[in-house]
Scaffold this motif. Structure first.
Motif, mmCIF file in Angstrom:
data_model
loop_
_atom_site.group_PDB
_atom_site.id
_atom_site.type_symbol
_atom_site.label_atom_id
_atom_site.label_comp_id
_atom_site.label_asym_id
_atom_site.label_seq_id
_atom_site.Cartn_x
_atom_site.Cartn_y
_atom_site.Cartn_z
ATOM 1 N N MET A 51 0.735 -1.027 -0.032
ATOM 2 C CA MET A 51 -0.038 -0.030 -0.142
ATOM 3 C C MET A 51 0.955 1.319 -0.136
ATOM 4 N N ALA A 52 2.012 1.320 0.557
ATOM 5 C CA ALA A 52 2.952 2.392 0.592
ATOM 6 C C ALA A 52 3.349 2.751 -0.756
ATOM 7 N N ASP A 53 3.255 1.894 -1.907
ATOM 8 C CA ASP A 53 3.630 1.967 -3.346
ATOM 9 C C ASP A 53 2.299 2.587 -4.188
ATOM 10 N N LEU A 54 1.184 2.594 -3.425
ATOM 11 C CA LEU A 54 -0.168 2.969 -4.233
ATOM 12 C C LEU A 54 0.146 3.948 -5.120
ATOM 13 N N ASP A 55 0.423 5.263 -4.736
ATOM 14 C CA ASP A 55 0.635 6.423 -5.405
ATOM 15 C C ASP A 55 1.501 6.344 -6.648
ATOM 16 N N LEU A 56 2.364 5.276 -6.755
ATOM 17 C CA LEU A 56 3.087 5.265 -7.858
ATOM 18 C C LEU A 56 2.505 4.334 -9.129
ATOM 19 N N TYR A 57 1.247 3.506 -8.339
ATOM 20 C CA TYR A 57 0.439 2.798 -9.544
ATOM 21 C C TYR A 57 -0.782 3.678 -9.834
ATOM 22 N N LEU A 58 -1.159 4.752 -9.304
ATOM 23 C CA LEU A 58 -2.281 5.614 -9.502
ATOM 24 C C LEU A 58 -1.742 6.792 -10.404
ATOM 25 N N ALA A 59 -0.293 7.021 -10.574
ATOM 26 C CA ALA A 59 0.010 7.799 -11.628
ATOM 27 C C ALA A 59 -0.402 7.609 -12.786
ATOM 28 N N GLY A 60 -1.342 8.676 -13.430
ATOM 29 C CA GLY A 60 -1.748 8.425 -14.808
ATOM 30 C C GLY A 60 -2.922 7.396 -14.812
ATOM 31 N N GLY A 138 -14.114 -16.424 -1.465
ATOM 32 C CA GLY A 138 -13.431 -17.477 -2.433
ATOM 33 C C GLY A 138 -12.669 -17.092 -3.221
ATOM 34 N N ARG A 139 -12.706 -17.273 -4.661
ATOM 35 C CA ARG A 139 -11.828 -16.616 -5.755
ATOM 36 C C ARG A 139 -12.562 -15.441 -6.478
ATOM 37 N N GLU A 140 -13.735 -15.010 -5.911
ATOM 38 C CA GLU A 140 -14.500 -13.856 -6.178
ATOM 39 C C GLU A 140 -13.995 -12.499 -5.724
ATOM 40 N N ARG A 141 -13.517 -11.626 -6.394
ATOM 41 C CA ARG A 141 -13.396 -10.199 -6.034
ATOM 42 C C ARG A 141 -14.651 -9.705 -5.339
ATOM 43 N N LEU A 142 -14.305 -8.573 -4.465
ATOM 44 C CA LEU A 142 -15.233 -7.832 -3.724
ATOM 45 C C LEU A 142 -14.820 -6.385 -4.052
ATOM 46 N N TRP A 143 -15.856 -5.693 -4.654
ATOM 47 C CA TRP A 143 -15.249 -4.408 -5.226
ATOM 48 C C TRP A 143 -16.082 -3.431 -4.270
ATOM 49 N N ASP A 144 -15.453 -2.302 -4.300
ATOM 50 C CA ASP A 144 -15.887 -1.001 -3.453
ATOM 51 C C ASP A 144 -15.325 0.297 -4.038
ATOM 52 N N LEU A 145 -15.813 1.479 -3.602
ATOM 53 C CA LEU A 145 -15.277 2.636 -3.855
ATOM 54 C C LEU A 145 -13.942 2.787 -3.278
ATOM 55 N N ALA A 146 -12.987 3.598 -3.921
ATOM 56 C CA ALA A 146 -11.687 3.457 -3.737
ATOM 57 C C ALA A 146 -11.440 4.141 -2.646
ATOM 58 N N GLU A 147 -12.248 4.959 -2.325
ATOM 59 C CA GLU A 147 -11.876 5.918 -1.187
ATOM 60 C C GLU A 147 -12.430 5.075 0.235
ATOM 61 N N ARG A 148 -12.996 3.927 0.090
ATOM 62 C CA ARG A 148 -13.356 3.041 1.314
ATOM 63 C C ARG A 148 -12.238 2.000 1.581
ATOM 64 N N SER A 153 -6.084 10.942 1.100
ATOM 65 C CA SER A 153 -4.968 12.193 0.817
ATOM 66 C C SER A 153 -3.777 11.546 0.236
ATOM 67 N N ILE A 154 -3.955 10.903 -0.760
ATOM 68 C CA ILE A 154 -2.792 10.191 -1.551
ATOM 69 C C ILE A 154 -1.984 11.176 -2.446
#
Length: 356
Positions: A51-60, A138-148, A153-154
């Motif tokens: 999670m500390a690298d999240l900003d690097l992968y949200l760039a662009g 199981g193998r199914e992903r649970l999706w939610d709003l990114a802010e949650r 403040s990234i």
């Protein structure tokens, strides 16, 4: 980074990668807890990262998806996009099955993406940073709003700065890599101008090396690696640097396989010395060893490597909590066409770690 893959002949690839680093102290629930409770890790595009690298992968991220057809499809389904965001805001987290398909323009495909409009839109919104994977059922992903899911403040860097930092961290994890390689999905193999230039004796071309990797004091050990481990993921690099030939053979007919369905590379110190062909019968709590292929034969006096290699399957079995596992090595093993192959009497139970 940990690449997620549904194939789990022995254990899920992400668990194998972490287990090869941490050993018996690791439990699969640790990974899930870090993803879903502590939020120290996040999942995106079939990869687990810090999670500390999240900003690097949200760039662009706001400019994604990168492919023209996907961008056009997203624009044509703006209402569909808003419907999904509204549904998640009201009821999230949700699996894709719980979200209705209100697309105006279906995704044009006759392949595996056919009639998967909801899943495709979720994945696009995920790489754009609008939504995130909150967990799994199981193998199914649970999706939610990114802010949650993501921290508030990234501070997002420029794409250029993000690429530079990612290249430096990739080189730090690999030690040595090519400056430029062919493009590959998920994660690049090259590192740009990170590190310092280097030449490997007997290997053509230039490399980049992490200066910290040149320090004395390296102490290697013996470990079983996942086929998706980044150490050997670049097969060309593994062959050039370690003289290690490897192919994942899950899609080959059994008669055409050289090393096995899901052979695990064997790391010994700073060498890749072979592969372990094994599979797990979870119903019977049995780990079956098909063969041990020695590409670079270990010196007979190197007892540490042989002991660690032989104990490895037992330690792997013990990392699966809640069960007592037996290690079984059949005798009907067909040797690989290259290297050496070892086997023992039919149905034998391995010594150390045979039961856990």
């Amino acid at each position: 980074m940990l690449q997620l893959d549904p194939t789990a002949a022995i254990a899920p690839s992400a668990d194998l990668v972490v287990w090869s680093r941490l050993g018996s102290s690791y439990r699969p629930d640790d990974l899930r807890h870090a993803l879903e409770q502590d939020r120290t890790l996040f999942e995106s595009d079939a990869v687990v990262r810090s999670m500390a690298d999240l900003d690097l992968y949200l760039a662009g991220a706001s400019d994604r998806p990168n492919h023209r057809r996907a961008r056009e499809w997203l624009r044509a389904n703006e209402r569909f996009r808003r419907d999904i965001l509204d549904r998640l805001r009201q009821d999230g987290p949700l699996t894709s099955r719980a979200i209705p398909d209100t697309s105006v323009v279906p995704w044009p495909s006759t392949g595996w993406t056919n009639d998967r409009n909801v899943t495709l839109m979720l994945e696009i919104l995920g790489v754009r940073g609008e939504i995130a994977i909150a967990g799994r059922v199981g193998r199914e992903r649970l999706w939610d709003l990114a802010e949650r899911v993501y921290p508030p403040s990234i501070e997002i860097p420029s794409v250029e700065d993000a690429v530079r930092v990612r290249n430096a961290r990739r080189l730090a994890s690999l030690g040595i890599a090519r400056s430029r390689t062919k493009a590959v999905p998920i994660e690049p193999y090259d590192v740009g101008d990170a590190g310092e230039p280097a030449v490997v004796e007997g290997v053509k071309g230039a490399w980049r090396v992490d200066p910290a990797s040149l320090c004395d004091g390296f102490q290697g050990r013996t470990a079983l690696l996942s086929p998706f481990d980044r150490l050997i993921h670049d097969r060309t690099r593994a062959l050039e640097l370690f003289d290690f030939e490897y192919t994942l053979e899950i899609y080959k007919p059994a008669a055409s396989r050289r090393w096995g369905y899901y052979a695990l590379p064997i790391l010994h110190g700073d060498r890749l010395v072979g592969k372990l062909d094994a599979s797990a019968d979870r119903a019977a709590s049995v780990l079956r060893i098909g063969a041990i292929h020695e590409d670079n034969p270990v010196h007979q006096g190197d007892r540490r490597c042989r002991a660690a290699r032989d104990r490895g399957p037992g330690r792997l079995a013990r990392s699966r909590p809640g069960r007592r596992w037996r290690i079984v090595i059949p005798g009907s093993v067909v040797p690989a066409r290259t290297g050496m192959c070892y086997h023992v009497a039919h149905g034998a139970n391995r010594g150390p770690g045979a039961a856990a």
